[in-house]
Write a protein that holds these residues in place. Structure first.
Motif, PDB file in Angstrom:
ATOM      1  N   TYR A  68       0.864  -1.183   0.000  1.00  0.00           N
ATOM      2  CA  TYR A  68       0.000   0.000   0.000  1.00  0.00           C
ATOM      3  C   TYR A  68       0.898   1.229   0.000  1.00  0.00           C
ATOM      4  O   TYR A  68       1.744   1.383   0.868  1.00  0.00           O
ATOM      5  N   LYS A  69       0.715   2.080  -0.997  1.00  0.00           N
ATOM      6  CA  LYS A  69       1.561   3.264  -1.146  1.00  0.00           C
ATOM      7  C   LYS A  69       0.673   4.486  -1.327  1.00  0.00           C
ATOM      8  O   LYS A  69      -0.262   4.454  -2.124  1.00  0.00           O
ATOM      9  N   ARG A  70       0.983   5.537  -0.559  1.00  0.00           N
ATOM     10  CA  ARG A  70       0.229   6.791  -0.670  1.00  0.00           C
ATOM     11  C   ARG A  70       1.179   7.906  -1.080  1.00  0.00           C
ATOM     12  O   ARG A  70       2.230   8.097  -0.480  1.00  0.00           O
ATOM     13  N   HIS A  71       0.774   8.648  -2.110  1.00  0.00           N
ATOM     14  CA  HIS A  71       1.540   9.788  -2.616  1.00  0.00           C
ATOM     15  C   HIS A  71       0.806  11.066  -2.214  1.00  0.00           C
ATOM     16  O   HIS A  71      -0.342  11.262  -2.610  1.00  0.00           O
ATOM     17  N   PHE A  72       1.471  11.909  -1.446  1.00  0.00           N
ATOM     18  CA  PHE A  72       0.871  13.146  -0.973  1.00  0.00           C
ATOM     19  C   PHE A  72       1.144  14.280  -1.957  1.00  0.00           C
ATOM     20  O   PHE A  72       2.100  14.233  -2.738  1.00  0.00           O
ATOM     21  N   ALA A  73       0.323  15.332  -1.897  1.00  0.00           N
ATOM     22  CA  ALA A  73       0.465  16.482  -2.793  1.00  0.00           C
ATOM     23  C   ALA A  73       1.794  17.202  -2.592  1.00  0.00           C
ATOM     24  O   ALA A  73       2.355  17.759  -3.541  1.00  0.00           O
ATOM     25  N   GLU A  78       4.343   7.503   1.452  1.00  0.00           N
ATOM     26  CA  GLU A  78       4.318   6.495   2.518  1.00  0.00           C
ATOM     27  C   GLU A  78       4.095   5.134   1.878  1.00  0.00           C
ATOM     28  O   GLU A  78       3.203   4.983   1.029  1.00  0.00           O
ATOM     29  N   TYR A  79       4.899   4.162   2.287  1.00  0.00           N
ATOM     30  CA  TYR A  79       4.856   2.820   1.711  1.00  0.00           C
ATOM     31  C   TYR A  79       4.725   1.807   2.839  1.00  0.00           C
ATOM     32  O   TYR A  79       5.478   1.862   3.813  1.00  0.00           O
ATOM     33  N   PHE A  80       3.748   0.905   2.716  1.00  0.00           N
ATOM     34  CA  PHE A  80       3.516  -0.147   3.698  1.00  0.00           C
ATOM     35  C   PHE A  80       3.522  -1.483   2.968  1.00  0.00           C
ATOM     36  O   PHE A  80       2.943  -1.598   1.885  1.00  0.00           O
ATOM     37  N   TYR A 115       9.230   8.575   2.383  1.00  0.00           N
ATOM     38  CA  TYR A 115      10.185   9.268   1.515  1.00  0.00           C
ATOM     39  C   TYR A 115       9.772  10.734   1.370  1.00  0.00           C
ATOM     40  O   TYR A 115       8.589  11.062   1.457  1.00  0.00           O
ATOM     41  N   ASN A 116      10.742  11.581   1.105  1.00  0.00           N
ATOM     42  CA  ASN A 116      10.509  13.001   0.823  1.00  0.00           C
ATOM     43  C   ASN A 116       9.741  13.716   1.935  1.00  0.00           C
ATOM     44  O   ASN A 116       8.959  14.624   1.677  1.00  0.00           O
ATOM     45  N   LYS A 118       9.619  16.051   5.452  1.00  0.00           N
ATOM     46  CA  LYS A 118      10.405  17.145   6.022  1.00  0.00           C
ATOM     47  C   LYS A 118      11.356  16.629   7.103  1.00  0.00           C
ATOM     48  O   LYS A 118      12.425  17.180   7.310  1.00  0.00           O
ATOM     49  N   LYS A 119      10.963  15.565   7.790  1.00  0.00           N
ATOM     50  CA  LYS A 119      11.784  14.980   8.860  1.00  0.00           C
ATOM     51  C   LYS A 119      12.851  14.034   8.307  1.00  0.00           C
ATOM     52  O   LYS A 119      13.634  13.480   9.063  1.00  0.00           O
ATOM     53  N   GLY A 120      12.817  13.798   7.016  1.00  0.00           N
ATOM     54  CA  GLY A 120      13.765  12.888   6.390  1.00  0.00           C
ATOM     55  C   GLY A 120      13.107  11.559   6.051  1.00  0.00           C
ATOM     56  O   GLY A 120      11.961  11.306   6.404  1.00  0.00           O
ATOM     57  N   ASP A 121      13.856  10.716   5.356  1.00  0.00           N
ATOM     58  CA  ASP A 121      13.351   9.388   5.014  1.00  0.00           C
ATOM     59  C   ASP A 121      13.388   8.523   6.263  1.00  0.00           C
ATOM     60  O   ASP A 121      14.408   8.455   6.948  1.00  0.00           O
ATOM     61  N   ILE A 122      12.271   7.852   6.538  1.00  0.00           N
ATOM     62  CA  ILE A 122      12.148   7.066   7.767  1.00  0.00           C
ATOM     63  C   ILE A 122      11.760   5.641   7.415  1.00  0.00           C
ATOM     64  O   ILE A 122      10.824   5.414   6.640  1.00  0.00           O
ATOM     65  N   ASP A 123      12.465   4.672   7.979  1.00  0.00           N
ATOM     66  CA  ASP A 123      12.127   3.253   7.857  1.00  0.00           C
ATOM     67  C   ASP A 123      11.764   2.750   9.248  1.00  0.00           C
ATOM     68  O   ASP A 123      12.507   2.984  10.205  1.00  0.00           O
ATOM     69  N   SER A 124      10.629   2.054   9.350  1.00  0.00           N
ATOM     70  CA  SER A 124      10.225   1.491  10.637  1.00  0.00           C
ATOM     71  C   SER A 124       9.387   0.246  10.392  1.00  0.00           C
ATOM     72  O   SER A 124       9.157  -0.152   9.252  1.00  0.00           O
ATOM     73  N   MET A 125       8.934  -0.345  11.473  1.00  0.00           N
ATOM     74  CA  MET A 125       8.103  -1.550  11.405  1.00  0.00           C
ATOM     75  C   MET A 125       6.829  -1.305  12.207  1.00  0.00           C
ATOM     76  O   MET A 125       6.829  -0.518  13.154  1.00  0.00           O
ATOM     77  N   SER A 126       5.768  -2.009  11.843  1.00  0.00           N
ATOM     78  CA  SER A 126       4.495  -1.895  12.535  1.00  0.00           C
ATOM     79  C   SER A 126       3.856  -3.278  12.645  1.00  0.00           C
ATOM     80  O   SER A 126       4.278  -4.216  11.963  1.00  0.00           O
ATOM     81  N   SER A 127       2.833  -3.379  13.472  1.00  0.00           N
ATOM     82  CA  SER A 127       2.144  -4.657  13.629  1.00  0.00           C
ATOM     83  C   SER A 127       0.800  -4.671  12.905  1.00  0.00           C
ATOM     84  O   SER A 127       0.045  -5.628  13.016  1.00  0.00           O
ATOM     85  N   TYR A 128       0.483  -3.589  12.168  1.00  0.00           N
ATOM     86  CA  TYR A 128      -0.771  -3.558  11.413  1.00  0.00           C
ATOM     87  C   TYR A 128      -0.661  -2.624  10.219  1.00  0.00           C
ATOM     88  O   TYR A 128       0.214  -1.767  10.150  1.00  0.00           O
ATOM     89  N   LEU A 129      -1.582  -2.818   9.285  1.00  0.00           N
ATOM     90  CA  LEU A 129      -1.732  -1.973   8.108  1.00  0.00           C
ATOM     91  C   LEU A 129      -3.183  -1.518   8.082  1.00  0.00           C
ATOM     92  O   LEU A 129      -4.090  -2.336   8.224  1.00  0.00           O
TER      93      LEU A 129
END
Length: 158
Positions: A68-73, A78-80, A115-116, A118-129
């Protein structure tokens, strides 16, 4: 010699049976992935995702991945992603008209990448989508759960 031939035939029969089973499991997995992909796309709630989201991509692959990928204006993405072999359960919060489907995994098995930002590129893990959906009947949710579990079992059988 007859015993050798008989054993060879048995071995070939068993091997061909395994090959046929492998192809039938692959076909079932592909059918379930296509079905789930179509259902999620049909019920996806574009209005609930917000005006700041320009577009989205929602894919269920025949290898068992849900992406699941969301592209903001503003350019943020955000990629899950998770594999259905790690699927545990699902929850739906909302009404028949609209709500959110939570696909839960056994642990922190959902890859979350930003990606892209303001806080920088962030990689993390989650337990749900979480996926926004609309027009969800209880039968649809039961059907999703059945298909997700079947995909999970088929991946384990590989």
């Amino acid at each position: 010699m007859k015993k050798f031939t008989k054993n060879l035939r048995s071995l070939l029969l068993a091997a061909s049976g395994l090959v046929l089973c492998a192809f039938s499991l692959e076909g079932l997995l592909n059918e379930d992935a296509v079905y789930v992909q179509k259902k999620l796309s049909d019920h996806y709630d574009v209005a609930a995702q917000g005006a700041d989201i320009k577009r989205y991509e929602l894919n269920v692959t025949n290898t068992g991945f849900c992406r699941y990928k969301r592209h903001f204006a503003n350019g943020k993405v955000e990629y899950f992603s998770f594999n259905f072999s790690k699927f545990k359960d699902l929850d739906y919060y909302g009404t028949v008209k609209n709500g959110r489907l939570f696909l839960r995994t056994k642990g922190e098995d959902v890859i979350v990448q930003t990606y892209n930002d303001k806080k920088g590129d962030i990689d993390s893990m989650s337990s749900y989508l979480s996926i926004p959906l609309r027009d969800m009947e209880p039968e649809d949710l039961t059907d999703f759960l059945e298909k997700f579990r079947r995909i999970n079992v088929q991946l384990a059988a590989r």
